[in-house]
Enzyme design. Structure first.
Site, PDB file in Angstrom:
ATOM      1  N   LYS A  22       1.165  -0.844   0.116  1.00  9.55           N
ATOM      2  CA  LYS A  22      -0.056  -0.059  -0.082  1.00  9.55           C
ATOM      3  C   LYS A  22       0.687   1.592   0.286  1.00  9.55           C
ATOM      4  O   LYS A  22       1.759   1.284   0.088  1.00  9.55           O
ATOM      5  CB  LYS A  22      -0.592   0.049   0.950  1.00  9.55           C
ATOM      6  CG  LYS A  22      -0.697  -0.173   2.436  1.00  9.55           C
ATOM      7  CD  LYS A  22      -0.961  -0.009   3.613  1.00  9.55           C
ATOM      8  CE  LYS A  22      -1.492  -1.041   4.449  1.00  9.55           C
ATOM      9  NZ  LYS A  22      -2.792  -0.852   5.296  1.00  9.55           N
ATOM     10  N   LYS A  47       0.858  -9.984   1.363  1.00 13.09           N
ATOM     11  CA  LYS A  47      -0.496  -9.426   0.179  1.00 13.09           C
ATOM     12  C   LYS A  47      -0.842  -8.035  -0.173  1.00 13.09           C
ATOM     13  O   LYS A  47       0.011  -7.019   0.500  1.00 13.09           O
ATOM     14  CB  LYS A  47      -1.549 -10.057   2.064  1.00 13.09           C
ATOM     15  CG  LYS A  47      -1.882  -8.697   2.438  1.00 13.09           C
ATOM     16  CD  LYS A  47      -2.734  -8.791   2.876  1.00 13.09           C
ATOM     17  CE  LYS A  47      -3.780  -7.832   3.870  1.00 13.09           C
ATOM     18  NZ  LYS A  47      -4.457  -6.644   2.369  1.00 13.09           N
ATOM     19  N   ASP A  69      -2.466  -4.602  -0.841  1.00 13.94           N
ATOM     20  CA  ASP A  69      -3.903  -4.391   0.147  1.00 13.94           C
ATOM     21  C   ASP A  69      -5.009  -4.743  -0.213  1.00 13.94           C
ATOM     22  O   ASP A  69      -4.912  -4.356  -1.717  1.00 13.94           O
ATOM     23  CB  ASP A  69      -4.063  -3.113  -0.151  1.00 13.94           C
ATOM     24  CG  ASP A  69      -4.571  -2.207   1.545  1.00 13.94           C
ATOM     25  OD1 ASP A  69      -4.553  -2.719   2.569  1.00 13.94           O
ATOM     26  OD2 ASP A  69      -4.309  -1.184   1.350  1.00 13.94           O
ATOM     27  N   HIS A 109     -10.250 -11.826   2.862  1.00 12.83           N
ATOM     28  CA  HIS A 109     -10.518 -10.519   3.407  1.00 12.83           C
ATOM     29  C   HIS A 109     -11.828 -10.140   3.892  1.00 12.83           C
ATOM     30  O   HIS A 109     -12.775 -10.165   3.127  1.00 12.83           O
ATOM     31  CB  HIS A 109      -9.509  -9.073   2.583  1.00 12.83           C
ATOM     32  CG  HIS A 109      -9.938  -7.704   2.824  1.00 12.83           C
ATOM     33  ND1 HIS A 109     -10.431  -7.369   3.433  1.00 12.83           N
ATOM     34  CD2 HIS A 109      -8.856  -7.536   3.380  1.00 12.83           C
ATOM     35  CE1 HIS A 109     -10.253  -6.432   4.052  1.00 12.83           C
ATOM     36  NE2 HIS A 109      -9.141  -6.203   4.242  1.00 12.83           N
TER      37      HIS A 109
END
Lengths: 376, 376
Positions: free
Chosen positions: B142, B167, B169, B258
């Site tokens: 990010k 991972k 974002d 998520h």
């Protein structure tokens, strides 16, 4: 980062004092986009902080302890026709925080031009049915546990009685006692036979809600077997899967959306999504031509205001997207038909399920329903 | 209707007096199955009322004004491996009623044998990473707005610093400023290069959350481009689409789920789904190997009890389904690592995003994170 400057707007209702509301609104601008400590954004291209982070455009008091925050987002945060990512920017992480509700959305013209919305919309559906100028009539095939042959018998009687749209109960999937193919084939045939007798145009909407790798196949199969539309539950298959069905030229059928599992977004008054957004605007973005919801005063807890919002969201200006038809349901009965006609006007589909079975003769109950609508 | 007698059980928490709770529980038994006036069921095969309608097995008081109802359903109401229909029977229409929460589910052995669950599970994921006996480390790429090249630089530094899982974002989709293919290719290459230098086995999990007709293609493409796993948001794509990815042998990668847009099921204490069911049990049914959620005390409002429930749901007995790894996140920082290690024990993935960027050197921050975990 190069951005076009085109933005879309979302109105959130926030719980809290004015200072808390401002803080939460600014938090949301960050959370829904960069999700990064604000004090560290200075090390990147300045446009990240000024353009990519959501922008608080206005904050207005509502009731004491509640504010309306208007936030704009760069359309590039969604990046093309991408309904999952639009939902994510709208409310992804913020759904995990209590006291925030998405009240209204206003997409940019650019975004609206990339989404097709309802394939038929309310006018197209009326043309298929050959019915103008009155509320449409709908009923459901139930209860779960009947065989395909038994349901087909009910379907035929509903069609004979003058119901415009006959849908599967949303609990009819592909159970061993009533397999999908057999059910669709038999029910579609029964409706066609009744149409041949009455000269009517009743359409049958089987439930195609299915595992992810079966959904498109089941919808195409439904068409082959004579279905006139599809019932699907967006929360069960994912809202963009509805859009996928609506956009598929090999399917080409009207879609009725069912609210199963959507309730948790709606039942708490100060969090989740408003009825206008979820059951009106987002269902149109997903391509639904009609959307079922519980009318107030039935078995569920929707308020008159919720129902009005859905009707507004179904028709409000959204670029080239067609309006959809609201389908109030959820335990309404024949006695309430005049009230519902007065509440929604003519642009509505009235859905009565179990109550039509209350009298001695289903065909007669349907005719009584039809008469009540015609005499409204 | 012929039924096998095999049933699965669901525990609901219901608001109300004992009499109200009983009435609501019986209502639910009908609503989730036949959705038909109970007094009219007598005209059908008696098994519809006795076997197809849910059965209230027990009703026990909890706090004053709250009861636990155990309801059993015939497995045929779901009818085969069908996660959307399982969700529908669990909570479809009842989600639209306030004051009901799905607390726990206990599927039948027959149902569990038809769903594969996590492809790798926690042990398989550990084997891929070559890490046993300590919490795993995770961070996120990010902020949104950086280019693929900029994110790849961050990915390389996170891997050099000893992060096990990197991972995307969940807001990184396929934006014009950071297209999916370019991002995955560059980030996977940067991680591979760092692995070659350190001898480590860091895996990169791009976000494949995408429109319905792109999801499988994007997941397969991710694998081709060198991804070591996938990030996906079940509420955005539909939970069964996650199962579809997990079951796909051409993908074959571990999946991290998520919680974007899932929050509305969780934030009200007496409605929706419990954390145990939604983020533990259902995520395993959907095939997630790891599930992200906000640890208590961060930016979100989860309680310690919620977090414990997720850890329980991640490992509780569910036939042959592998346990998944909980991934507490949501604004946790380096200072809280010992506390999180004490709370979850070793079977956890600790996810720190923004806070790793707080120091002058990202690699050094990652090393500090790793050291804190190793010295726990």
């Amino acid at each position: 980062v190069e951005l076009s400057g085109e933005r879309f707007r979302v109105v959130y209702h926030l719980r809290g004092t004015p200072a808390e509301a401002r803080e939460r609104a600014l938090e949301l601008c960050n959370e829904q986009t960069v999700e990064f400590p604000g004090d560290l954004l200075g090390r990147f291209d300045p446009a990240v902080a000024t353009e990519v982070v959501g922008r608080l455009e206005a904050l207005a008091p509502l009731d004491p302890g509640r504010h309306a925050a208007t936030v704009s987002f760069a359309t590039e945060t969604v990046g093309g026709p991408d309904l999952p990512q639009l939902l994510n920017v709208l409310f992804g992480n913020t759904s995990l925080k209590p006291g925030v509700r998405v009240e209204q959305i206003e997409l940019s013209d650019g975004m609206l031009s990339t989404l097709h919305g309802p394939r038929l919309g309310r006018q197209g559906l009326r043309e298929l049915l050959g019915v103008q100028g009155r509320p449409l009539l709908c009923s459901a095939l139930k209860p779960m546990g009947l065989s395909a042959a038994e349901l087909a018998q009910i379907a035929g009687r509903l069609a004979l009685g003058g119901i415009d749209l006959i849908k599967d109960d949303h609990g009819l999937a592909n159970q061993p006692f009533c397999p999908f193919d057999e059910r669709v084939q038999r029910c579609a045939a029964a409706v066609a036979e009744a149409n041949a007798r009455t000269g009517g145009h009743t359409l049958y909407f089987p439930n195609v809600t299915a595992p992810a790798d079966r959904l498109v196949e089941r919808a195409r199969r439904a068409r082959e077997l004579g279905a006139g539309g599809l019932l699907v539950a967006p929360a069960l298959v994912g809202p963009d899967s509805v859009r996928r069905l609506a956009d598929d030229d090999l399917i080409g059928l009207p879609i009725m959306a069912h609210p199963a599992l959507l309730g948790s977004y709606l039942v708490a008054p100060d969090q989740g999504l408003s009825c206008r957004v979820l059951l009106g605007q987002l269902m149109r973005l997903a391509g639904a031509d009609a959307v079922i919801f519980p009318h107030h005063g039935g078995r569920f807890s929707f308020t008159p205001q919720d129902c009005r919002e859905i009707a507004e969201g179904a028709t409000c200006a959204m670029g080239p997207l067609r309006p959809l038809l609201p389908v109030p349901a959820g335990g309404i009965n024949l006695a309430r038909v005049p009230e519902l006609c007065a509440f929604y006007g003519d642009e509505v589909i009235l859905l009565i399920g179990g109550d039509l079975h209350r009298g001695p003769d289903l065909v007669a109950s349907c005719r009584a329903f039809r008469e009540k609508v015609e005499r409204r």
